[in-house]
Design a protein around this motif. Structure first.
Motif: not given
Length: 277
Positions: A180-183, A203-206, A223-226
Protein backbone atom coordinates in the motif's frame (compact mmCIF):
# COMPACT_ATOMS: atom_id res chain seq x y z
CA UNK A 1 18.87 15.66 8.70
CA UNK A 2 20.03 18.66 6.76
CA UNK A 3 19.37 17.40 3.23
CA UNK A 4 17.64 14.44 1.57
CA UNK A 5 17.75 13.94 -2.20
CA UNK A 6 14.83 12.16 -3.89
CA UNK A 7 15.21 10.97 -7.48
CA UNK A 8 12.20 10.07 -9.61
CA UNK A 9 10.20 12.62 -7.64
CA UNK A 10 7.53 12.99 -10.34
CA UNK A 11 6.91 9.25 -10.71
CA UNK A 12 3.99 7.25 -9.35
CA UNK A 13 5.88 6.32 -6.16
CA UNK A 14 8.24 9.27 -5.88
CA UNK A 15 5.29 11.65 -5.77
CA UNK A 16 3.90 9.73 -2.78
CA UNK A 17 7.20 10.14 -0.91
CA UNK A 18 7.82 13.87 -1.36
CA UNK A 19 5.71 15.14 1.54
CA UNK A 20 6.81 12.47 4.08
CA UNK A 21 10.50 12.93 3.21
CA UNK A 22 10.21 16.71 3.48
CA UNK A 23 9.28 16.21 7.15
CA UNK A 24 12.52 14.34 7.83
CA UNK A 25 15.02 17.00 6.74
CA UNK A 26 15.69 20.69 6.72
CA UNK A 27 15.79 20.53 2.93
CA UNK A 28 14.36 18.03 0.43
CA UNK A 29 15.86 18.25 -3.05
CA UNK A 30 13.59 16.50 -5.52
CA UNK A 31 14.80 15.67 -8.99
CA UNK A 32 13.39 14.10 -12.12
CA UNK A 33 13.92 14.24 -15.85
CA UNK A 34 10.33 15.55 -16.04
CA UNK A 35 9.35 19.12 -15.27
CA UNK A 36 8.76 20.29 -11.72
CA UNK A 37 5.52 19.43 -9.90
CA UNK A 38 2.90 22.18 -9.80
CA UNK A 39 3.45 22.75 -6.07
CA UNK A 40 6.44 22.17 -3.80
CA UNK A 41 6.70 21.67 -0.05
CA UNK A 42 7.91 24.76 1.87
CA UNK A 43 11.37 23.19 2.36
CA UNK A 44 11.52 21.41 -1.02
CA UNK A 45 13.65 22.45 -3.98
CA UNK A 46 13.24 20.86 -7.41
CA UNK A 47 16.07 20.30 -9.90
CA UNK A 48 15.36 18.90 -13.34
CA UNK A 49 18.19 16.46 -14.03
CA UNK A 50 19.18 13.57 -16.28
CA UNK A 51 20.48 10.72 -14.11
CA UNK A 52 22.88 9.59 -16.84
CA UNK A 53 24.87 12.83 -16.50
CA UNK A 54 27.30 12.35 -13.59
CA UNK A 55 28.24 16.03 -13.35
CA UNK A 56 24.55 16.94 -13.25
CA UNK A 57 23.84 14.42 -10.50
CA UNK A 58 26.94 15.46 -8.52
CA UNK A 59 25.67 19.03 -8.37
CA UNK A 60 22.33 17.81 -6.99
CA UNK A 61 24.02 15.65 -4.34
CA UNK A 62 26.22 18.30 -2.74
CA UNK A 63 25.60 18.27 1.01
CA UNK A 64 23.18 15.33 0.93
CA UNK A 65 23.10 13.04 3.94
CA UNK A 66 20.53 10.62 2.55
CA UNK A 67 19.55 9.68 -1.02
CA UNK A 68 16.23 8.03 -1.87
CA UNK A 69 16.69 6.73 -5.40
CA UNK A 70 13.40 6.02 -7.19
CA UNK A 71 14.33 7.35 -10.64
CA UNK A 72 14.26 4.79 -13.48
CA UNK A 73 12.09 3.32 -16.22
CA UNK A 74 9.62 1.27 -14.11
CA UNK A 75 8.88 -1.48 -16.64
CA UNK A 76 10.49 -3.98 -18.95
CA UNK A 77 11.85 -2.44 -22.17
CA UNK A 78 14.58 -3.19 -24.70
CA UNK A 79 17.98 -3.31 -23.02
CA UNK A 80 19.19 -0.27 -24.97
CA UNK A 81 16.35 1.82 -23.49
CA UNK A 82 17.05 0.68 -19.94
CA UNK A 83 20.83 1.05 -20.17
CA UNK A 84 20.88 4.80 -19.51
CA UNK A 85 18.20 5.39 -16.85
CA UNK A 86 18.36 2.06 -15.02
CA UNK A 87 21.99 0.92 -15.26
CA UNK A 88 24.10 4.05 -15.82
CA UNK A 89 21.67 6.13 -13.77
CA UNK A 90 22.12 3.83 -10.78
CA UNK A 91 25.90 4.12 -11.08
CA UNK A 92 25.85 7.92 -11.25
CA UNK A 93 23.59 8.13 -8.19
CA UNK A 94 25.86 5.90 -6.10
CA UNK A 95 29.05 7.53 -7.35
CA UNK A 96 27.73 11.06 -6.79
CA UNK A 97 26.39 10.10 -3.36
CA UNK A 98 29.83 8.76 -2.42
CA UNK A 99 31.61 11.87 -3.67
CA UNK A 100 29.18 14.06 -1.72
CA UNK A 101 29.84 12.17 1.51
CA UNK A 102 26.27 10.89 1.82
CA UNK A 103 25.58 8.29 4.49
CA UNK A 104 23.08 6.04 2.71
CA UNK A 105 21.19 5.28 -0.50
CA UNK A 106 17.65 3.94 -0.14
CA UNK A 107 16.93 2.26 -3.46
CA UNK A 108 13.71 1.21 -5.20
CA UNK A 109 14.69 -2.30 -6.19
CA UNK A 110 12.07 -4.80 -7.27
CA UNK A 111 10.72 -8.31 -6.89
CA UNK A 112 11.78 -8.73 -10.53
CA UNK A 113 15.39 -9.08 -9.38
CA UNK A 114 14.23 -12.52 -8.19
CA UNK A 115 11.15 -12.81 -10.37
CA UNK A 116 11.82 -16.37 -11.57
CA UNK A 117 11.96 -17.73 -8.02
CA UNK A 118 8.92 -19.84 -7.23
CA UNK A 119 6.18 -18.14 -5.23
CA UNK A 120 5.30 -21.16 -3.09
CA UNK A 121 8.86 -21.83 -1.95
CA UNK A 122 8.88 -19.15 0.79
CA UNK A 123 11.67 -16.57 0.64
CA UNK A 124 13.46 -14.34 3.09
CA UNK A 125 15.75 -11.46 2.14
CA UNK A 126 18.68 -13.78 1.35
CA UNK A 127 17.08 -15.34 -1.74
CA UNK A 128 19.61 -15.16 -4.61
CA UNK A 129 19.13 -13.16 -7.79
CA UNK A 130 17.01 -14.73 -10.50
CA UNK A 131 15.83 -11.87 -12.73
CA UNK A 132 12.85 -12.31 -15.00
CA UNK A 133 13.56 -9.45 -17.45
CA UNK A 134 16.16 -6.87 -18.48
CA UNK A 135 14.34 -4.62 -15.98
CA UNK A 136 14.90 -7.19 -13.23
CA UNK A 137 18.53 -7.49 -14.33
CA UNK A 138 18.98 -3.74 -13.81
CA UNK A 139 17.80 -4.19 -10.22
CA UNK A 140 20.32 -7.01 -9.69
CA UNK A 141 23.05 -4.72 -11.02
CA UNK A 142 22.12 -1.90 -8.66
CA UNK A 143 21.80 -4.21 -5.65
CA UNK A 144 25.25 -5.70 -6.31
CA UNK A 145 26.71 -2.25 -6.83
CA UNK A 146 25.14 -1.11 -3.57
CA UNK A 147 26.77 -4.01 -1.74
CA UNK A 148 30.12 -3.23 -3.37
CA UNK A 149 29.96 0.47 -2.47
CA UNK A 150 29.21 -0.51 1.14
CA UNK A 151 32.04 -3.05 1.35
CA UNK A 152 34.61 -0.94 -0.54
CA UNK A 153 33.60 2.62 0.35
CA UNK A 154 31.39 2.46 3.44
CA UNK A 155 28.30 3.92 1.74
CA UNK A 156 25.25 2.26 3.28
CA UNK A 157 22.37 1.00 1.15
CA UNK A 158 18.86 -0.28 1.78
CA UNK A 159 17.47 -1.98 -1.33
CA UNK A 160 13.69 -2.32 -1.26
CA UNK A 161 12.39 -5.22 -3.35
CA UNK A 162 9.02 -3.64 -4.08
CA UNK A 163 6.37 -6.12 -5.21
CA UNK A 164 3.27 -4.27 -6.47
CA UNK A 165 2.62 -0.82 -5.05
CA UNK A 166 -0.78 0.72 -5.80
CA UNK A 167 -3.41 2.62 -3.77
CA UNK A 168 -5.53 -0.59 -3.65
CA UNK A 169 -4.78 -4.18 -4.72
CA UNK A 170 -5.71 -4.59 -8.38
CA UNK A 171 -5.90 -8.35 -9.04
CA UNK A 172 -5.69 -11.77 -7.45
CA UNK A 173 -1.87 -11.75 -7.54
CA UNK A 174 -1.91 -8.62 -5.39
CA UNK A 175 -3.39 -10.63 -2.53
CA UNK A 176 0.19 -11.67 -1.80
CA UNK A 177 2.24 -8.96 -3.56
CA UNK A 178 0.50 -5.69 -2.61
CA UNK A 179 2.36 -2.79 -1.00
CA UNK A 180 0.00 0.00 0.00
CA UNK A 181 1.04 3.63 -0.35
CA UNK A 182 0.87 3.99 3.42
CA UNK A 183 3.18 1.02 3.95
CA UNK A 184 5.52 2.32 1.23
CA UNK A 185 5.91 5.52 3.24
CA UNK A 186 6.43 3.55 6.46
CA UNK A 187 9.07 1.35 4.77
CA UNK A 188 11.03 4.29 3.31
CA UNK A 189 10.81 6.28 6.56
CA UNK A 190 12.18 3.25 8.46
CA UNK A 191 14.98 2.84 5.90
CA UNK A 192 15.94 6.51 6.24
CA UNK A 193 15.75 6.82 10.03
CA UNK A 194 17.31 3.52 11.18
CA UNK A 195 20.65 4.54 12.72
CA UNK A 196 22.82 1.86 11.05
CA UNK A 197 21.91 -0.39 8.13
CA UNK A 198 25.12 -1.41 6.37
CA UNK A 199 23.95 -3.15 3.21
CA UNK A 200 20.37 -4.36 3.62
CA UNK A 201 17.73 -5.88 1.37
CA UNK A 202 14.09 -5.62 2.46
CA UNK A 203 10.85 -6.71 0.87
CA UNK A 204 8.46 -3.96 -0.15
CA UNK A 205 5.22 -5.70 0.80
CA UNK A 206 2.32 -4.99 3.13
CA UNK A 207 1.11 -7.22 5.97
CA UNK A 208 -0.69 -9.51 3.53
CA UNK A 209 -1.99 -12.78 4.96
CA UNK A 210 -0.75 -14.57 1.82
CA UNK A 211 2.67 -12.87 1.51
CA UNK A 212 5.22 -15.43 0.23
CA UNK A 213 8.22 -13.45 1.51
CA UNK A 214 9.54 -12.47 4.93
CA UNK A 215 11.39 -9.49 6.40
CA UNK A 216 12.22 -11.40 9.59
CA UNK A 217 15.98 -11.09 8.96
CA UNK A 218 15.78 -7.29 8.78
CA UNK A 219 13.48 -6.56 11.70
CA UNK A 220 16.08 -4.02 12.91
CA UNK A 221 14.68 -1.62 10.31
CA UNK A 222 11.57 -1.26 12.46
CA UNK A 223 9.24 -1.58 9.47
CA UNK A 224 5.76 -2.51 10.69
CA UNK A 225 3.27 -2.72 7.79
CA UNK A 226 -0.37 -2.09 8.67
CA UNK A 227 -2.36 -2.90 5.54
CA UNK A 228 -3.54 -6.30 4.32
CA UNK A 229 -4.73 -7.11 0.81
CA UNK A 230 -6.97 -9.80 2.29
CA UNK A 231 -9.48 -7.04 3.00
CA UNK A 232 -10.13 -7.04 -0.78
CA UNK A 233 -10.21 -10.83 -1.22
CA UNK A 234 -13.97 -11.11 -1.77
CA UNK A 235 -13.76 -8.67 -4.68
CA UNK A 236 -10.57 -10.04 -6.20
CA UNK A 237 -11.53 -13.71 -5.94
CA UNK A 238 -15.22 -13.80 -6.90
CA UNK A 239 -15.01 -17.46 -7.98
CA UNK A 240 -12.37 -20.10 -7.24
CA UNK A 241 -9.98 -20.79 -10.10
CA UNK A 242 -7.89 -23.87 -10.68
CA UNK A 243 -4.18 -23.04 -10.75
CA UNK A 244 -2.08 -24.02 -13.74
CA UNK A 245 1.19 -25.39 -12.35
CA UNK A 246 2.80 -25.15 -15.78
CA UNK A 247 2.20 -21.37 -16.03
CA UNK A 248 5.24 -19.37 -14.82
CA UNK A 249 3.02 -16.29 -14.47
CA UNK A 250 1.22 -18.13 -11.65
CA UNK A 251 4.19 -20.08 -10.32
CA UNK A 252 6.84 -17.33 -10.12
CA UNK A 253 7.23 -14.27 -7.91
CA UNK A 254 7.47 -12.02 -10.97
CA UNK A 255 3.97 -12.90 -12.17
CA UNK A 256 3.41 -11.84 -15.80
CA UNK A 257 6.97 -10.47 -15.99
CA UNK A 258 8.10 -14.10 -15.80
CA UNK A 259 6.55 -14.87 -19.19
CA UNK A 260 6.72 -11.67 -21.25
CA UNK A 261 9.34 -11.78 -24.00
CA UNK A 262 12.50 -9.88 -23.12
CA UNK A 263 12.12 -6.22 -24.00
CA UNK A 264 8.29 -6.21 -23.95
CA UNK A 265 6.22 -4.40 -21.33
CA UNK A 266 5.36 -6.38 -18.22
CA UNK A 267 3.12 -3.60 -16.96
CA UNK A 268 0.92 -4.05 -20.03
CA UNK A 269 0.67 -7.77 -19.27
CA UNK A 270 -0.39 -7.03 -15.70
CA UNK A 271 -2.97 -4.55 -16.99
CA UNK A 272 -4.44 -7.20 -19.29
CA UNK A 273 -4.54 -9.68 -16.40
CA UNK A 274 -6.36 -7.13 -14.24
CA UNK A 275 -8.91 -6.35 -16.94
CA UNK A 276 -9.72 -10.01 -17.49
CA UNK A 277 -9.86 -10.81 -13.77
Amino acid sequence: MKKIVLTGACGALGSVLRAPLAKLAEELVSTDIAQAPAELMPNERFVQADLTDLANVEAVMQGAEMVVHFGAIPDEAPFEELLGPNFIGAYTVWEAAHRAGARRVVYASSVHAVGLQETMSGHDTEVPHRPDTFYGLSKCFAEDMGRMFWEKRGLEAVCLRIMSCTPEPQNARALYSWLSHGDLVRLVEASVTTPVTGFTIAWGVSANSRAPVSNARVSFLGYHPRDNAEDWADRLLPTPKSPDPSDPAQRCLGGPFAVVPLGESGVAAIRRMTETG
